[in-house]
Motif scaffolding. Structure first.
Motif, PDB file in Angstrom:
ATOM      1  N   THR A   1      -0.892  24.480  -5.020  1.00 61.30           N
ATOM      2  CA  THR A   1      -0.013  25.270  -5.883  1.00 61.30           C
ATOM      3  C   THR A   1       1.374  25.295  -5.242  1.00 61.30           C
ATOM      4  N   ILE A   2       2.387  25.015  -6.047  1.00 62.54           N
ATOM      5  CA  ILE A   2       3.759  24.995  -5.578  1.00 62.54           C
ATOM      6  C   ILE A   2       4.478  26.186  -6.206  1.00 62.54           C
ATOM      7  N   ASP A   3       4.543  27.282  -5.429  1.00 62.32           N
ATOM      8  CA  ASP A   3       5.149  28.536  -5.893  1.00 62.32           C
ATOM      9  C   ASP A   3       4.660  28.844  -7.301  1.00 62.32           C
ATOM     10  N   ASP A   4       5.580  29.201  -8.203  1.00 56.93           N
ATOM     11  CA  ASP A   4       5.189  29.489  -9.583  1.00 56.93           C
ATOM     12  C   ASP A   4       5.458  28.295 -10.500  1.00 56.93           C
ATOM     13  N   HIS A   5       5.640  27.109  -9.907  1.00 57.81           N
ATOM     14  CA  HIS A   5       5.965  25.906 -10.688  1.00 57.81           C
ATOM     15  C   HIS A   5       4.739  25.211 -11.259  1.00 57.81           C
ATOM     16  N   GLY A   6       3.593  25.378 -10.621  1.00 59.03           N
ATOM     17  CA  GLY A   6       2.399  24.710 -11.107  1.00 59.03           C
ATOM     18  C   GLY A   6       1.479  24.299  -9.984  1.00 59.03           C
ATOM     19  N   THR A   7       0.401  23.651 -10.375  1.00 59.42           N
ATOM     20  CA  THR A   7      -0.612  23.183  -9.435  1.00 59.42           C
ATOM     21  C   THR A   7      -0.775  21.681  -9.608  1.00 59.42           C
ATOM     22  N   VAL A   8      -0.846  20.990  -8.484  1.00 59.44           N
ATOM     23  CA  VAL A   8      -1.031  19.538  -8.492  1.00 59.44           C
ATOM     24  C   VAL A   8      -2.461  19.255  -8.033  1.00 59.44           C
ATOM     25  N   ASP A   9      -3.226  18.606  -8.908  1.00 61.07           N
ATOM     26  CA  ASP A   9      -4.577  18.178  -8.561  1.00 61.07           C
ATOM     27  C   ASP A   9      -4.482  16.809  -7.910  1.00 61.07           C
ATOM     28  N   LEU A  10      -5.133  16.661  -6.753  1.00 64.20           N
ATOM     29  CA  LEU A  10      -5.014  15.449  -5.974  1.00 64.20           C
ATOM     30  C   LEU A  10      -6.373  14.823  -5.720  1.00 64.20           C
ATOM     31  N   ASP A  11      -6.421  13.503  -5.798  1.00 66.35           N
ATOM     32  CA  ASP A  11      -7.606  12.736  -5.439  1.00 66.35           C
ATOM     33  C   ASP A  11      -7.111  11.586  -4.567  1.00 66.35           C
ATOM     34  N   LEU A  12      -7.447  11.625  -3.294  1.00 67.39           N
ATOM     35  CA  LEU A  12      -6.957  10.617  -2.343  1.00 67.39           C
ATOM     36  C   LEU A  12      -7.345   9.208  -2.789  1.00 67.39           C
ATOM     37  N   ARG A  13      -8.518   9.063  -3.392  1.00 69.65           N
ATOM     38  CA  ARG A  13      -8.958   7.721  -3.849  1.00 69.65           C
ATOM     39  C   ARG A  13      -8.029   7.181  -4.904  1.00 69.65           C
ATOM     40  N   VAL A  14      -7.529   8.063  -5.786  1.00 71.05           N
ATOM     41  CA  VAL A  14      -6.579   7.633  -6.830  1.00 71.05           C
ATOM     42  C   VAL A  14      -5.227   7.329  -6.202  1.00 71.05           C
ATOM     43  N   ILE A  15      -4.786   8.178  -5.292  1.00 73.13           N
ATOM     44  CA  ILE A  15      -3.487   7.966  -4.638  1.00 73.13           C
ATOM     45  C   ILE A  15      -3.469   6.640  -3.896  1.00 73.13           C
ATOM     46  N   LEU A  16      -4.559   6.325  -3.196  1.00 69.26           N
ATOM     47  CA  LEU A  16      -4.625   5.069  -2.441  1.00 69.26           C
ATOM     48  C   LEU A  16      -5.094   3.889  -3.288  1.00 69.26           C
ATOM     49  N   ASP A  17      -5.372   4.151  -4.575  1.00 69.36           N
ATOM     50  CA  ASP A  17      -5.759   3.118  -5.550  1.00 69.36           C
ATOM     51  C   ASP A  17      -7.031   2.382  -5.126  1.00 69.36           C
TER      52      ASP A  17
ATOM     53  N   ASP B   1       0.833  -1.214   0.000  1.00 70.59           N
ATOM     54  CA  ASP B   1       0.000   0.000   0.000  1.00 70.59           C
ATOM     55  C   ASP B   1       0.863   1.259   0.000  1.00 70.59           C
ATOM     56  N   HIS B   2       1.969   1.204   0.715  1.00 73.32           N
ATOM     57  CA  HIS B   2       2.929   2.310   0.765  1.00 73.32           C
ATOM     58  C   HIS B   2       3.473   2.561  -0.643  1.00 73.32           C
ATOM     59  N   SER B   3       3.906   1.501  -1.298  1.00 69.28           N
ATOM     60  CA  SER B   3       4.478   1.631  -2.648  1.00 69.28           C
ATOM     61  C   SER B   3       3.451   2.139  -3.654  1.00 69.28           C
ATOM     62  N   MET B   4       2.211   1.678  -3.525  1.00 66.42           N
ATOM     63  CA  MET B   4       1.148   2.116  -4.437  1.00 66.42           C
ATOM     64  C   MET B   4       0.904   3.614  -4.273  1.00 66.42           C
ATOM     65  N   ALA B   5       0.775   4.074  -3.023  1.00 65.14           N
ATOM     66  CA  ALA B   5       0.537   5.500  -2.773  1.00 65.14           C
ATOM     67  C   ALA B   5       1.715   6.326  -3.280  1.00 65.14           C
ATOM     68  N   GLN B   6       2.913   5.862  -3.040  1.00 71.67           N
ATOM     69  CA  GLN B   6       4.107   6.565  -3.502  1.00 71.67           C
ATOM     70  C   GLN B   6       4.115   6.687  -5.022  1.00 71.67           C
ATOM     71  N   GLY B   7       3.852   5.598  -5.719  1.00 67.32           N
ATOM     72  CA  GLY B   7       3.852   5.618  -7.178  1.00 67.32           C
ATOM     73  C   GLY B   7       2.764   6.506  -7.756  1.00 67.32           C
ATOM     74  N   ASN B   8       1.555   6.426  -7.202  1.00 67.88           N
ATOM     75  CA  ASN B   8       0.448   7.241  -7.708  1.00 67.88           C
ATOM     76  C   ASN B   8       0.681   8.724  -7.452  1.00 67.88           C
TER      77      ASN B   8
ATOM     78  N   ASP C   1      -0.773   9.040   4.903  1.00 75.83           N
ATOM     79  CA  ASP C   1      -1.046   8.001   5.892  1.00 75.83           C
ATOM     80  C   ASP C   1      -2.040   7.033   5.269  1.00 75.83           C
ATOM     81  N   THR C   2      -1.546   5.896   4.783  1.00 73.36           N
ATOM     82  CA  THR C   2      -2.425   4.937   4.108  1.00 73.36           C
ATOM     83  C   THR C   2      -3.372   4.266   5.102  1.00 73.36           C
ATOM     84  N   ALA C   3      -2.936   4.053   6.340  1.00 78.98           N
ATOM     85  CA  ALA C   3      -3.790   3.407   7.347  1.00 78.98           C
ATOM     86  C   ALA C   3      -4.953   4.312   7.754  1.00 78.98           C
ATOM     87  N   GLU C   4      -4.681   5.596   7.922  1.00 76.79           N
ATOM     88  CA  GLU C   4      -5.716   6.557   8.325  1.00 76.79           C
ATOM     89  C   GLU C   4      -6.421   7.196   7.132  1.00 76.79           C
ATOM     90  N   ARG C   5      -5.971   6.841   5.911  1.00 80.53           N
ATOM     91  CA  ARG C   5      -6.538   7.373   4.669  1.00 80.53           C
ATOM     92  C   ARG C   5      -6.531   8.900   4.689  1.00 80.53           C
TER      93      ARG C   5
END
Length: 186
Positions: free
Chosen positions: A169-185, A47-54, A137-141
């Motif tokens: 948003t990370i300074d002037d580098h860009g914006t990262v869209d996040l979906d916890l369901r996708v990150i945790l697969d 689960d750790h590796s999956m979250a890291q990769g996603n 935190d994959t255990a606490e989602r």
């Protein structure tokens, strides 16, 4: 240093060793170097590796002008070399361990490293002047994004099952869209 390859490390093992001795090891087990000690860590759970990769994919998509690396050694102030699960760098590093200050680092929490990741490493990353620290935190989602403001970490975004999506948003580098369901697969 002897680490039994057949038994998983359930807690952090520390072995006294100089930086040069550590770096000269022919095969690097999963380790970090802190204050003259090698810290041996457990192999990650799937689960750790999956979250890291996603999360790596989301960071690369949202920050195309930055370099995103899984598991690289980063030299920090005060005699430390840490290996974040993900490091986002302003450019391709020319040294190993990396001597550039990361724009952000990510740690995916594990039972054996939870306290170190949330307490010790958070201080060390602040000392280094890293702009953002992300904790998964994959255990606490849960995914928490912290931003360094006047040498202190301030919450910027928290994702959980009640609020699974958001953007950072990370300074002037860009914006990262996040979906916890996708990150945790899910």
């Amino acid at each position: 240093m002897s680490v039994d390859q057949g038994e998983p490390v359930s807690q952090l093992e520390r072995v006294r060793m100089s930086y040069d001795e550590w770096w000269a090891l022919p095969e690097h087990p999963r380790t970090e170097w802190v204050d003259g000690e090698v810290v041996v860590m457990a192999d990650p759970h799937p689960d750790h590796s999956m979250a890291q990769g996603n999360l790596l994919v989301a960071l690369k998509q949202g920050l195309p002008d930055l370099k995103v690396y899984p598991v690289v050694a980063v030299r920090l102030p005060r005699s430390r070399v840490r290996v974040p699960d993900i490091s986002v760098l302003p450019e391709r590093p020319t040294t190993n361990p990396v001597e550039l200050t990361p724009v952000l680092v990510v740690e995916v929490l594990s039972p054996s490293t939870r306290a170190v990741d949330t307490v010790r490493k958070s201080r060390e990353y602040a000392w280094a002047g890293i702009g953002q620290y992300w904790l998964v935190d994959t255990a606490e989602r849960r995914l928490e994004v912290l931003e360094l403001v006047e040498d202190e970490w301030e919450p910027l975004l928290t994702l959980d099952d009640r609020q699974p999506t958001g953007s950072v948003t990370i300074d002037d580098h860009g914006t990262v869209d996040l979906d916890l369901r996708v990150i945790l697969d899910d």
